[in-house]
Design a protein around this motif. Structure first.
Motif, PDB file in Angstrom:
ATOM      1  N   ASP A 318      58.886 -21.653 -34.402  1.00 20.82           N
ATOM      2  CA  ASP A 318      59.234 -21.218 -33.046  1.00 20.82           C
ATOM      3  C   ASP A 318      59.224 -19.697 -32.898  1.00 20.82           C
ATOM      4  O   ASP A 318      60.053 -19.124 -32.180  1.00 20.82           O
ATOM      5  N   GLY A 364      62.264 -26.853 -32.791  1.00 22.36           N
ATOM      6  CA  GLY A 364      63.354 -26.224 -32.076  1.00 22.36           C
ATOM      7  C   GLY A 364      64.702 -26.268 -32.756  1.00 22.36           C
ATOM      8  O   GLY A 364      65.717 -25.933 -32.139  1.00 22.36           O
ATOM      9  N   ARG A 365      64.745 -26.656 -34.029  1.00 21.28           N
ATOM     10  CA  ARG A 365      66.021 -26.709 -34.727  1.00 21.28           C
ATOM     11  C   ARG A 365      65.860 -26.243 -36.166  1.00 21.28           C
ATOM     12  O   ARG A 365      64.763 -26.253 -36.725  1.00 21.28           O
ATOM     13  N   THR A 381      73.078 -28.189 -38.384  1.00 19.88           N
ATOM     14  CA  THR A 381      71.890 -28.171 -37.540  1.00 19.88           C
ATOM     15  C   THR A 381      72.090 -27.135 -36.442  1.00 19.88           C
ATOM     16  O   THR A 381      73.096 -27.173 -35.725  1.00 19.88           O
ATOM     17  N   PHE A 382      71.131 -26.217 -36.313  1.00 17.24           N
ATOM     18  CA  PHE A 382      71.240 -25.110 -35.365  1.00 17.24           C
ATOM     19  C   PHE A 382      70.106 -25.175 -34.346  1.00 17.24           C
ATOM     20  O   PHE A 382      68.978 -25.572 -34.672  1.00 17.24           O
ATOM     21  N   ASP A 383      70.397 -24.762 -33.135  1.00 15.57           N
ATOM     22  CA  ASP A 383      69.356 -24.541 -32.140  1.00 15.57           C
ATOM     23  C   ASP A 383      68.594 -23.288 -32.542  1.00 15.57           C
ATOM     24  O   ASP A 383      69.184 -22.225 -32.736  1.00 15.57           O
ATOM     25  N   ALA A 384      67.268 -23.411 -32.707  1.00 13.69           N
ATOM     26  CA  ALA A 384      66.485 -22.283 -33.214  1.00 13.69           C
ATOM     27  C   ALA A 384      66.536 -21.076 -32.286  1.00 13.69           C
ATOM     28  O   ALA A 384      66.438 -19.935 -32.745  1.00 13.69           O
ATOM     29  N   THR A 386      69.139 -20.277 -29.975  1.00 14.72           N
ATOM     30  CA  THR A 386      70.451 -19.719 -29.676  1.00 14.72           C
ATOM     31  C   THR A 386      71.396 -19.661 -30.869  1.00 14.72           C
ATOM     32  O   THR A 386      72.388 -18.932 -30.842  1.00 14.72           O
ATOM     33  N   ASP A 388      73.246 -22.193 -31.659  1.00 20.37           N
ATOM     34  CA  ASP A 388      74.310 -23.172 -31.419  1.00 20.37           C
ATOM     35  C   ASP A 388      74.281 -24.222 -32.526  1.00 20.37           C
ATOM     36  O   ASP A 388      73.207 -24.723 -32.892  1.00 20.37           O
ATOM     37  N   GLU A 389      75.476 -24.590 -33.014  1.00 20.65           N
ATOM     38  CA  GLU A 389      75.565 -25.387 -34.232  1.00 20.65           C
ATOM     39  C   GLU A 389      76.158 -26.770 -34.001  1.00 20.65           C
ATOM     40  O   GLU A 389      77.065 -26.945 -33.190  1.00 20.65           O
ATOM     41  N   GLU A 390      75.600 -27.744 -34.726  1.00 20.96           N
ATOM     42  CA  GLU A 390      76.197 -29.068 -34.855  1.00 20.96           C
ATOM     43  C   GLU A 390      76.437 -29.317 -36.333  1.00 20.96           C
ATOM     44  O   GLU A 390      75.559 -29.053 -37.159  1.00 20.96           O
TER      45      GLU A 390
END
Length: 428
Positions: A318, A364-365, A381-384, A386, A388-390
């Motif tokens: 990305d 995207g992650r 798991t992160f949003d590539a 932003t 943002d983390e799960e």
């Protein structure tokens, strides 16, 4: 006449009435329920029994019982259709990605080992190389990952013997000597009876396509293929360079220093992280970015990789570089913009008690696995874009992973060594 009792005068209290009385009981129930759920979350989530934040085991591939190979031995994993395929020195084994059942096994000829494997597959075909009885890495073959069939082999390739002898002195050994893309197989020729060159073969037939000489005084190193060019890192006299060739006929397109201003000393260990965009990693050091015409981009300086780390410490997706780095007591995952080299976000991903591994970026992650026999295992798991983390907790203990492979609804983990080659997990 009926007498009314004045409860206030006698010291009594008025009974609740109206909406306050009707809501008092449900509110108490809700508070109690929230308390119960909170206690359950505290105890069940760390054990992987909390819905929506857990990972459960789907299958574990059986051990092949082979003698364990060194952790730096040749080791590749590919996905072909519904198969996940693992290549190790003693052979190649394919497992059904949905169930873990073994589908086929390829074993190199008697008294030989696999000594080189292409990093990627093209139309389910990979290049492999195996040793001769004199242990030289000199026979190249094409393997169809759909059924484990050897399509062709070519014996006595001087390239691989020479690279095996020179490995560890800035050259790729034999691990970076094979590459595939768009029906083409690339084999390095770095010595023997031939001048240093790249040899291109028809991937499915082994028929010669072209041979491209490298610049005078240079030896070819790790190679990679992209749709529009073939890349190779060159060890030239006192410095390292990067060269590109036409995939159709091997014509040289351009050659540039890895760093024209400061230079990269000959013998430096360099790997190709990505061929499109072009990203190189100086092992244990900086990341170099190039445009498709060889124009240098930013030189990114991530921190050193954490000491407790399996697998790659950088990945590209990305338009960004993602690096697992050390940050004092904590490991960090840092995202960088490939155009500017600027840091765009960072996140803490573990401490001294954890082993990090399996860095994966795509779609995207970004995913990182952290494991600990004492503190439990987690998937970040992160949003590539932003950061943002799960975070998800594994219900069962997970062996340290060298690689993570998303497959449909599953996450397949690739483990170092032979004891537990592959495992698969699903969200719960």
């Amino acid at each position: 006449m009926t007498e009314r009792t004045d409860e206030r005068r006698s010291g009594g209290r008025e009974r609740p009435s109206g909406w306050r009385g009707r809501l008092g009981c449900p509110a108490a129930v809700l508070v109690l329920l929230a308390l119960v759920l909170g206690i359950a979350w505290v105890f069940l989530r760390p054990m992987g029994y909390w819905p929506g934040s857990s990972m459960t085991t789907t299958w574990v591939a059986r051990s092949d019982g082979a003698e364990a190979a060194p952790e730096d031995a040749t080791d590749r994993t590919w996905v072909a259709g519904d198969l996940v395929v693992r290549g190790r020195p003693d052979g190649v084994r394919a497992f059904h990605a949905g169930s873990g059942a073994q589908r086929w096994e390829y074993t190199p000829p008697r008294l030989t080992d696999l000594c080189a494997l292409s990093a990627t597959a093209d139309d389910s075909v990979v290049l492999i190389a195996y040793t001769g009885r004199d242990r030289g890495c000199a026979t190249v073959a094409a393997l169809d990952l759909r059924d484990g069939r050897e399509l062709w082999h070519a014996a006595h390739v001087p390239a691989l013997d020479a690279l095996a002898d020179r490995g560890g002195r800035g050259l790729p050994g034999v691990d970076g000597a094979l590459a595939v893309a768009d029906g083409l197989g690339i084999v390095l020729e770095a010595g023997g009876d031939h001048k240093p060159a790249l040899r291109a073969l028809e991937l499915r037939t082994g028929a010669p396509r072209w041979t491209a000489a490298v610049p005078e005084g240079c030896l070819p190193g790790p190679s990679a293929t992209a749709p529009k060019q073939v890349l190779t890192v060159l060890n030239c006299g006192d410095e390292m360079k990067l060269a590109a060739f036409e995939p159709t006929d091997g014509t040289a397109r351009w050659t540039v220093p890895l760093d024209a201003r400061r230079g990269v000393t000959a013998g430096t260990d360099v790997t190709v992280v990505a061929a499109e965009p072009i990203v190189l990693r100086i092992v244990g050091g900086d990341v170099l970015v190039f445009g498709p015409d060889g124009r240098p981009g930013p030189r990114i300086k991530p921190y050193a990789a954490p000491s407790r780390l399996y697998g790659a410490d950088v990945a590209v997706s990305d338009g960004r570089l993602f690096a697992l780095t050390g940050g004092g007591r904590w490991g960090l995952l840092v995202g960088y913009d490939l155009t500017s080299g600027d840091e765009v976000w960072r996140a803490e991903v573990g401490g001294a008690a954890y082993t990090l591994g399996g860095l994966h970026a795509g779609a995207g992650r970004v995913m990182v696995l952290r494991t600990s026999a004492k503190a439990g295992d987690l998937l970040h798991t992160f949003d590539a874009a932003t950061g943002d983390e799960e975070e998800r907790v594994f219900r069962d203990l997970v062996a340290s992973a060298r690689e993570l492979i998303p497959y449909r609804e599953l996450l397949i983990t690739v483990h170092p060594g032979n004891g537990r080659p592959l495992s698969a997990y699903e969200r719960w």
